[in-house]
Motif scaffolding. Sequence first.
Motif, PDB file in Angstrom:
ATOM      1  N   GLU A  63       2.445   0.612  61.097  1.00  0.00           N
ATOM      2  CA  GLU A  63       1.464  -0.191  61.805  1.00  0.00           C
ATOM      3  C   GLU A  63       0.665  -0.831  60.572  1.00  0.00           C
ATOM      4  O   GLU A  63       0.385  -2.131  60.842  1.00  0.00           O
ATOM      5  N   ASN A  64       0.206  -0.168  59.602  1.00  0.00           N
ATOM      6  CA  ASN A  64      -0.819  -0.758  58.600  1.00  0.00           C
ATOM      7  C   ASN A  64       0.393  -1.434  57.548  1.00  0.00           C
ATOM      8  O   ASN A  64       0.765  -0.308  56.673  1.00  0.00           O
ATOM      9  N   PRO A  65       0.188  -2.359  57.239  1.00  0.00           N
ATOM     10  CA  PRO A  65       0.946  -2.787  55.903  1.00  0.00           C
ATOM     11  C   PRO A  65       0.555  -2.447  54.678  1.00  0.00           C
ATOM     12  O   PRO A  65       1.442  -2.134  53.765  1.00  0.00           O
ATOM     13  N   ALA A  66      -0.573  -2.071  54.558  1.00  0.00           N
ATOM     14  CA  ALA A  66      -1.142  -1.581  53.340  1.00  0.00           C
ATOM     15  C   ALA A  66      -0.542  -0.451  53.182  1.00  0.00           C
ATOM     16  O   ALA A  66      -0.916   0.366  51.992  1.00  0.00           O
ATOM     17  N   ASP A  67      -0.348   0.616  53.942  1.00  0.00           N
ATOM     18  CA  ASP A  67       0.380   1.745  53.861  1.00  0.00           C
ATOM     19  C   ASP A  67       1.762   1.565  53.205  1.00  0.00           C
ATOM     20  O   ASP A  67       2.451   2.788  52.743  1.00  0.00           O
ATOM     21  N   VAL A  68       2.425   0.347  52.807  1.00  0.00           N
ATOM     22  CA  VAL A  68       3.593   0.328  52.360  1.00  0.00           C
ATOM     23  C   VAL A  68       3.443  -0.187  50.614  1.00  0.00           C
ATOM     24  O   VAL A  68       2.689  -1.011  50.546  1.00  0.00           O
ATOM     25  N   ILE A  69       4.001   0.654  49.635  1.00  0.00           N
ATOM     26  CA  ILE A  69       3.998   0.273  48.227  1.00  0.00           C
ATOM     27  C   ILE A  69       5.359  -0.337  47.769  1.00  0.00           C
ATOM     28  O   ILE A  69       6.382   0.288  48.278  1.00  0.00           O
ATOM     29  N   VAL A  70       5.196  -1.505  47.214  1.00  0.00           N
ATOM     30  CA  VAL A  70       6.667  -2.022  46.747  1.00  0.00           C
ATOM     31  C   VAL A  70       6.214  -2.118  45.060  1.00  0.00           C
ATOM     32  O   VAL A  70       5.596  -2.687  44.560  1.00  0.00           O
ATOM     33  N   ALA A  71       7.236  -1.435  44.415  1.00  0.00           N
ATOM     34  CA  ALA A  71       7.268  -0.999  43.026  1.00  0.00           C
ATOM     35  C   ALA A  71       8.351  -1.740  42.218  1.00  0.00           C
ATOM     36  O   ALA A  71       9.527  -1.669  42.778  1.00  0.00           O
ATOM     37  N   LYS A  83       5.349 -11.523  45.478  1.00  0.00           N
ATOM     38  CA  LYS A  83       5.641 -12.604  46.723  1.00  0.00           C
ATOM     39  C   LYS A  83       5.611 -11.990  47.871  1.00  0.00           C
ATOM     40  O   LYS A  83       5.452 -12.312  49.002  1.00  0.00           O
ATOM     41  N   PHE A  84       6.411 -10.842  47.631  1.00  0.00           N
ATOM     42  CA  PHE A  84       7.014 -10.113  49.039  1.00  0.00           C
ATOM     43  C   PHE A  84       5.593  -9.519  49.517  1.00  0.00           C
ATOM     44  O   PHE A  84       5.275  -9.401  50.849  1.00  0.00           O
ATOM     45  N   SER A  85       4.654  -9.046  48.708  1.00  0.00           N
ATOM     46  CA  SER A  85       3.434  -8.242  49.186  1.00  0.00           C
ATOM     47  C   SER A  85       2.391  -9.464  49.668  1.00  0.00           C
ATOM     48  O   SER A  85       1.684  -9.208  50.578  1.00  0.00           O
ATOM     49  N   GLN A  86       2.618 -10.713  49.291  1.00  0.00           N
ATOM     50  CA  GLN A  86       1.718 -11.738  49.762  1.00  0.00           C
ATOM     51  C   GLN A  86       2.097 -12.160  50.941  1.00  0.00           C
ATOM     52  O   GLN A  86       1.105 -12.582  51.972  1.00  0.00           O
ATOM     53  N   TYR A  87       3.248 -11.895  51.375  1.00  0.00           N
ATOM     54  CA  TYR A  87       3.604 -12.380  52.791  1.00  0.00           C
ATOM     55  C   TYR A  87       3.667 -11.367  53.940  1.00  0.00           C
ATOM     56  O   TYR A  87       3.791 -11.616  55.184  1.00  0.00           O
ATOM     57  N   THR A  88       3.974 -10.263  53.323  1.00  0.00           N
ATOM     58  CA  THR A  88       3.990  -9.183  54.452  1.00  0.00           C
ATOM     59  C   THR A  88       2.639  -8.274  54.385  1.00  0.00           C
ATOM     60  O   THR A  88       2.425  -7.488  55.362  1.00  0.00           O
ATOM     61  N   GLY A  89       1.749  -8.414  53.473  1.00  0.00           N
ATOM     62  CA  GLY A  89       0.615  -7.659  53.461  1.00  0.00           C
ATOM     63  C   GLY A  89       0.910  -6.196  52.686  1.00  0.00           C
ATOM     64  O   GLY A  89      -0.184  -5.375  52.872  1.00  0.00           O
ATOM     65  N   THR A  90       1.775  -5.983  52.292  1.00  0.00           N
ATOM     66  CA  THR A  90       1.988  -4.815  51.503  1.00  0.00           C
ATOM     67  C   THR A  90       1.298  -4.501  50.156  1.00  0.00           C
ATOM     68  O   THR A  90       0.752  -5.525  49.819  1.00  0.00           O
ATOM     69  N   ILE A  91       1.344  -3.441  49.547  1.00  0.00           N
ATOM     70  CA  ILE A  91       0.806  -3.212  48.081  1.00  0.00           C
ATOM     71  C   ILE A  91       1.823  -3.422  46.974  1.00  0.00           C
ATOM     72  O   ILE A  91       2.722  -2.632  47.170  1.00  0.00           O
ATOM     73  N   ALA A  92       1.478  -4.449  46.080  1.00  0.00           N
ATOM     74  CA  ALA A  92       2.462  -4.458  44.987  1.00  0.00           C
ATOM     75  C   ALA A  92       2.039  -3.789  43.545  1.00  0.00           C
ATOM     76  O   ALA A  92       0.891  -3.848  43.454  1.00  0.00           O
ATOM     77  N   MET A  93       3.023  -3.012  43.016  1.00  0.00           N
ATOM     78  CA  MET A  93       2.819  -2.563  41.897  1.00  0.00           C
ATOM     79  C   MET A  93       3.918  -2.992  40.879  1.00  0.00           C
ATOM     80  O   MET A  93       4.931  -2.198  40.685  1.00  0.00           O
TER      81      MET A  93
END
Length: 263
Positions: A63-71, A83-93
């Motif tokens: 439900e909350n995109p911030a609960d997804v981490i992309v590393a 870029k993926f985090s920018q368009y989907t709202g996830t957290i990039a590391m």
Amino acid sequence: MALTREDDIQKMLVCKTHLGTRNCNHQMKRYVFRRTADGIHLIHLGKTWEKVMVAARAIVTIENPADVIVASQRPYGSRAVLKFSQYTGTIAMAGRWMPGTLTNQITTKFMEPRLLIVTDPRTDSQAIREASYASIPVIALVDTDSPLQNVDVAIPANNKGKESIALLYWLLAREVLYLRGTLSRGMEWEVMVDSFFWRDPEELMRQDEENEFQGETWTAPKPAAQEDWSAPAATESWADASAGAGDGSWEAPAAAGGDDWSA
């Protein structure tokens, strides 16, 4: 017009997503289409596309995109992750993974995500290990030689090329937007795949210098003032100069006190 599966697979062929490695993990044999004469394993792109769709549905369930981490510790995947985090709202590391991010609660960067996405299980092994300790599901881009331990959703693809990594994250982001209803399937996504490509900073600096050099207007130097060779040259009288300087006689007797060489 909605993009079809054939269009996506055509893009994968252009970005060389199907090229694997010479080595093949026993768990990756089901994703290998065939092996070339050079010994390189080719990945079945139909299964790659299906796994991208499955991964997008798993991301949308959060439900909350911030609960997804992309590393991504691999440099080629850093820009695609951002870029993926920018368009989907996830957290990039992007870059180095800080050990203890998912396990050490004392650290200031401690996080408790519900889903982890990694670019390469081999380079991002620390993140996958910590996710297994915390019982966090993992989505990974896997090559033919990648280990599948503690990976829940494996997307078989070439995770060593910058074009391939960028295309996979672009397809994943587009499908997530489709499933969320942010983007209609009847219209094409205006974001180009090129924006996900990794760019070498030195190459960008070189291009900027070339653009600055081409932008400068070159002006020809002004010609030097031409001398008038037709005008009569001023003549000097050597007789006047010699008269002014006094007559010098070589036959004058030597100065007094000179040495007598005839003695």
